[in-house]
Design an enzyme around this catalytic site. Structure first.
Site, PDB file in Angstrom:
ATOM      1  N   SER A 196      39.815  19.771   2.484  1.00  0.00           N
ATOM      2  CA  SER A 196      39.397  20.989   2.051  1.00  0.00           C
ATOM      3  C   SER A 196      39.775  22.160   1.752  1.00  0.00           C
ATOM      4  O   SER A 196      40.906  22.084   1.979  1.00  0.00           O
ATOM      5  CB  SER A 196      37.962  20.507   1.319  1.00  0.00           C
ATOM      6  N   ASP A 300      36.906  12.820  -6.079  1.00  0.00           N
ATOM      7  CA  ASP A 300      37.557  13.709  -5.664  1.00  0.00           C
ATOM      8  C   ASP A 300      37.592  14.514  -7.291  1.00  0.00           C
ATOM      9  O   ASP A 300      39.322  14.026  -7.406  1.00  0.00           O
ATOM     10  CB  ASP A 300      38.169  13.836  -5.013  1.00  0.00           C
ATOM     11  N   HIS A 330      35.164  13.534  -2.174  1.00  0.00           N
ATOM     12  CA  HIS A 330      35.810  14.262  -1.780  1.00  0.00           C
ATOM     13  C   HIS A 330      34.869  14.672  -0.309  1.00  0.00           C
ATOM     14  O   HIS A 330      33.904  14.330  -0.095  1.00  0.00           O
ATOM     15  CB  HIS A 330      35.202  16.025  -2.614  1.00  0.00           C
TER      16      HIS A 330
END
Length: 367
Positions: A196, A300, A330
């Site tokens: 991320s 995601d 995610h």
């Protein structure tokens, strides 16, 4: 445990909320994570750090092995009080018997945690456990950087901290071994990794390194592991719109995170967010920019940006390995309930082993 797959009617005119396959317990856990994120971020762009310290308590390092991996906290840069948590397989430290052969140096994975540049830390329970798994699977040391977070420290503070971590490793005094408990570290087999926002940081640290690789005497970055990296732009992609409301990532949250992280007055055309910006090219164009392992999840919302990232790198002739996980949300790999996380650990281990072998072969050929 059974999966929660019962369809829920969608009111006319409304988009169905994404519902990735998972257990009911996992779904409830993710709702708690979403609640904590939304409850602690304020409309004025600040965070309730006191509440976060309660909701995300720091776990200690353990010099005694935990599932085969020991850890310790180190100071990377005293002037900024930058710290990191070093994880290493306990077997690699060797025994205390002087007759035992000296332990072999370990490759080093410099890791940057996720959290939208603002949340979580190297001592968060989820990332402490994730780094232990990476160290165990890859037979590598993992240096998890507790970089400065937004909004108190905007871009480029996190990138500066990443370079500070590489400079720490460039100093032979920090390579472990000797009489200490930490096994020797091989800075010439260094990898940058993150998920991320941490994947974004790893990319930009790789860029900076590649721009001035000759400034490092010992560190050689051999690979970049980008797990669902956080990139963006002013447009809304199809996946952002289609999957808005999926766990962890929503449009409103990512908008807040970019506002908190980017320099004051900048929008998502800034190079920190937009890898296609002309100002984002330096470093990527360099031969020193490393091969990339890129993980993408089918649930995601950021996946369109991640695929464009792979296309950009390939367009510049870079080595990119993309692994797609169609049912993954995610940050899936930090949740042990998702089986795809184990596959990703295996892929990372293979990537480190193959890149290390290629680095060793290249070094041998240049002598």
């Amino acid at each position: 445990m059974s999966s929660d797959t019962t369809p829920t009617p969608t009111p006319p005119g409304q988009r169905a909320k994404p519902k990735p396959p998972m257990s009911r317990l996992m779904r409830l856990s993710l709702r708690a994570v979403d609640w904590a994120t939304d409850a602690t971020r304020r409309a004025d762009g600040t965070l309730n750090r006191l509440a976060l310290s309660v909701l995300d308590p720091r776990v200690p390092a353990f010099s005694s092995p935990c599932r085969g991996v020991a850890s310790r906290d180190v100071v990377l840069h005293p002037p900024t009080r930058l710290r990191a948590r070093l994880f290493y397989p306990s077997a690699a430290a060797g025994g205390k018997d002087e007759r035992s052969p000296p332990p072999q140096p370990l490759p080093v994975i410099v890791f940057f945690h996720g959290g939208g540049f603002a949340f979580l830390s190297a001592a968060s329970a989820a990332y402490d456990a994730a780094c232990r798994r990476i160290a165990r699977y890859a037979s590598a040391a993992v240096l998890s950087v507790d970089y400065r977070r937004a909004p108190e420290h905007r871009c480029p503070a996190a990138y500066d901290d990443g370079i500070a971590a590489l400079r720490y490793l460039d100093d032979p005094k920090n390579h472990g071994g000797g009489a200490g408990a930490v096994p020797p570290l091989d800075a010439a087999r260094c990898y940058l990794a993150g998920d991320s926002a941490g994947g974004n940081i790893a990319h930009h640290v790789a860029r900076r390194y590649a721009c001035d690789a000759a400034a490092f005497e010992n560190v050689r970055v051999a690979g970049l592991v980008a797990i669902q990296p956080f990139f963006g732009g002013e447009e809304r992609t199809d996946s952002e719109l289609r999957l808005d409301g999926a766990p962890i990532v929503t449009v409103s949250r990512t908008d807040w995170m970019w506002r908190a992280f980017l320099p004051n007055g900048c929008d998502r055309t800034h190079e920190a967010a937009n890898f296609a910006a002309p100002s984002a090219a330096p470093g990527v164009d360099s031969p020193a920019f490393p091969p990339v392992l890129l993980a993408i999840g089918g649930y995601d919302p950021l996946q369109d940006w991640q695929r464009r990232y792979a296309e950009m790198l390939r367009g510049k002739g870079k080595d990119v390995r993309v692994f797609e996980y169609p049912n993954a949300i995610h940050a899936f790999y930090v949740f042990p309930a998702f089986d795809d996380g184990r596959d990703l650990m295996i892929r990372i281990a293979e990537f480190v082993a193959e890149s290390a072998a290629a680095t060793a072969a290249g070094s041998g050929g240049s002598e």
